[in-house]
Write a protein that holds these residues in place. Structure first.
Motif: not given
Length: 300
Positions: A213, A18-19, A72, A116, A114, A11, A76
């Motif tokens: 996911y 989120t991670g 990810l 958006s 990811a 990841i 953001s």
């Protein structure tokens, strides 16, 4: 999912909001989980790496040899000041990840990237994947450009692109709307400054996003783009009302013109039909009230 035990998931951005949730989820499922972090590492499975450094990134992925990859790492926050950096990280950082994967002597089983819902911009109503994106800020533009640059890899790698709509949960930073609201109640503030509260938006629980996911990662689907959404939009006024009840006092909302977006649309939500047709509908497993209570009891 038992057949996937002891396989490796990698990841990028593993220490982000989120991670962290993804890592916890997959570790509990029995996977070996590794990832990159931009900041100092406190875990042997977290490797400090700037995804703009392609050679370093390539070496890390080559050493780990992951079965599945979730990308990810990104800028953001929509209001991030360094506009060039948003494009560099979100576009060229993603291309570095894919180029590093292509140098491997094998193909990972699936790569989830990811994007958006910001790619849609200010389009009213329930947004579906077949609509023409019209981003209105640098973040949304960078994600749409990223998607366009990823598409040529569809023929060579098993890739899924996801467009998550608003989501929240334990551990999200307080500059995001829901944690900001909840933190005011935790601190017993009497007043809060917000923008337009007479709008409807999705605010899904991060647990829904993580499960989505995961289901997409292990599905047979590839070379597709999915909205990750529930189609349930909630009025921000009702969130305030729920928090009033939860905290047992009424907060005063002051509308700050600086927080009011020009030509803001009334209702913005996703159409989850494509997602649900692929992985099923589990959108009602946790309510907004449960999400707020969970965050209220765990916010720092």
């Amino acid at each position: 999912m038992a057949g996937h035990f002891k396989e490796t998931i990698f990841i990028t951005g593993i220490t982000g909001f989120t991670g962290k949730h993804l890592e916890d989820y997959f570790v509990k499922q029995g996977f070996c989980v590794y990832g990159t972090t931009f900041s100092e590492s406190y875990s042997k499975n977290h490797i400090v790496c700037d995804i703009l450094e392609e050679k370093t990134l390539s070496g890390i992925i080559s050493n780990i040899k992951p079965d599945f990859i979730i990308h990810l790492a990104a800028i953001s926050f929509v209001a991030a000041a360094d506009q060039k950096h948003i494009y560099n990280v979100n576009i060229f950082g993603t291309l570095n990840v894919l180029n590093a994967i292509e140098r491997l002597e094998y193909k990972p089983k699936k790569i989830l990237i990811a994007s958006s819902a910001a790619v849609y911009g200010n389009i009213e109503g329930a947004l579906s994947e077949d609509m023409c994106p019209k981003p209105v800020n640098h973040y949304g533009n960078s994600k749409l450009a990223m998607e366009n640059m990823v598409r040529p890899y569809f023929n060579r790698l098993n890739i899924i692109i996801v467009r998550p709509f608003n989501y929240t949960g334990i551990g999200q930073e307080n500059h995001f709307l829901i944690p900001k609201i909840i933190s005011h109640y935790v601190k017993n503030k009497k007043e809060i400054e917000l923008g337009n509260i007479d709008v409807y938006r999705e605010f899904n629980n991060v647990k829904f996003v993580i499960k989505s996911y995961s289901e997409l990662l292990f599905s047979s689907t590839k070379s597709e783009i999915f909205n990750v959404c529930t189609g349930h939009a909630i009025n921000i006024k009702s969130i305030i009302n729920s928090m009033d009840n939860l905290a047992n006092y009424n907060i005063k909302v002051k509308i700050n013109p600086k927080f009011v977006r020009e030509n803001e649309i009334k209702i913005l939500k996703g159409n989850p039909q494509k997602l649900f047709s692929c992985i099923g509908d589990f959108s009602t497993e946790i309510s907004m009230e449960e999400t707020l209570e969970e965050m209220y009891n765990n916010i720092s």
